[in-house]
Design an enzyme around this catalytic site. Sequence first.
Site, PDB file in Angstrom:
ATOM      1  N   HIS A   1      -7.287  -4.389   9.924  1.00 46.80           N
ATOM      2  CA  HIS A   1      -7.005  -4.208   8.493  1.00 46.80           C
ATOM      3  C   HIS A   1      -5.717  -4.928   8.085  1.00 46.80           C
ATOM      4  O   HIS A   1      -4.799  -5.095   8.883  1.00 46.80           O
ATOM      5  CB  HIS A   1      -7.011  -2.735   8.066  1.00 46.80           C
TER       6      HIS A   1
ATOM      7  N   ASP B   1       0.810  -1.215   0.000  1.00 44.95           N
ATOM      8  CA  ASP B   1       0.000   0.000   0.000  1.00 44.95           C
ATOM      9  C   ASP B   1       0.845   1.268   0.000  1.00 44.95           C
ATOM     10  O   ASP B   1       2.070   1.222   0.190  1.00 44.95           O
ATOM     11  CB  ASP B   1      -0.959  -0.006   1.211  1.00 44.95           C
TER      12      ASP B   1
ATOM     13  N   ASN C   1      -7.605  -2.339  13.991  1.00 43.52           N
ATOM     14  CA  ASN C   1      -9.002  -2.644  13.632  1.00 43.52           C
ATOM     15  C   ASN C   1      -9.088  -3.868  12.719  1.00 43.52           C
ATOM     16  O   ASN C   1     -10.131  -4.135  12.136  1.00 43.52           O
ATOM     17  CB  ASN C   1      -9.657  -1.435  12.946  1.00 43.52           C
TER      18      ASN C   1
ATOM     19  N   GLU D   1      -9.696  -1.805   4.949  1.00 37.45           N
ATOM     20  CA  GLU D   1     -10.386  -1.495   6.198  1.00 37.45           C
ATOM     21  C   GLU D   1     -11.598  -2.415   6.376  1.00 37.45           C
ATOM     22  O   GLU D   1     -12.016  -3.092   5.427  1.00 37.45           O
ATOM     23  CB  GLU D   1     -10.833  -0.020   6.154  1.00 37.45           C
TER      24      GLU D   1
END
Length: 244
Positions: free
Chosen positions: A137, A66, A135, A142
Amino acid sequence: MYKIFDTVDEVSRYTAHRLLEKIQTKPNAVLGLATGSTMKPVYAQLIEFLQQTPADLSQLTTFNLDEYMGSSAAHAQSYSYYMCQHLFNKLSIPRHKVNLPDGMAEDVECICQAYSAAIQAMGGLDLQLLGIGSNGHIGFNEPYTSFSSRTHVVALSEQTRIDNGRFFANQSEMPTHAITMGILDILEAQEIILVATGNNKAGIMAELYHRTMDEALPASALAQHENVTIVLDAEAAALLQQSA
Ligand code: GLP
């Protein structure tokens, strides 16, 4: 498969050794690479191993997971800059074989499609390295990202902007969007190693350990892959038993 070690050092040695083995057994391997603080000691260890046992890196290809949108390679918080600082400046991987999504691209849709296509054109990823967000990811996929996603633009969640904002001088400089390899791109890798260390990952690792597959928890997609190793230190593994 879970591998749990006492310390970050042991986690990093194990993970770097797996990378080294892949490079030694398949010099033309296609590696999927990750960023984040978790990977810094892994890359430092890999560099040390390669100093002790030099290997031919001229045929390797790498694809990073990413990149922040609006971040040029020169920006100190860009993932391109991170990779140069922690790995590429210290290893002789040919630059034209190093791939990261272009955070400054104008035609973003086009470069996203081209990124997934380039991975496929190389025959797919041999080994994908992953960290995990608090979270759940993976890459910047996400919660509620489709498990069949390809490289795409993502609006970063509030949680991610808080977590990663610590690396920016000012929280307001933290980008709002990123480009990430999709979950399907990740799942198509032959082999996946997910690494998590530290007590700030204990909660999400316990959740991942007990949750069935659910797009609300992106890392749970890994349950459908046959060759995943989840490497934890004692702190990140601390709640696995308690929450059983
Ligand atoms: C970022 C990256 C993820 C990485 C995560 C964890 O959000 N996009 O790929 O897994 O950070 O980072 P850290 O290792 O710093 O906890």
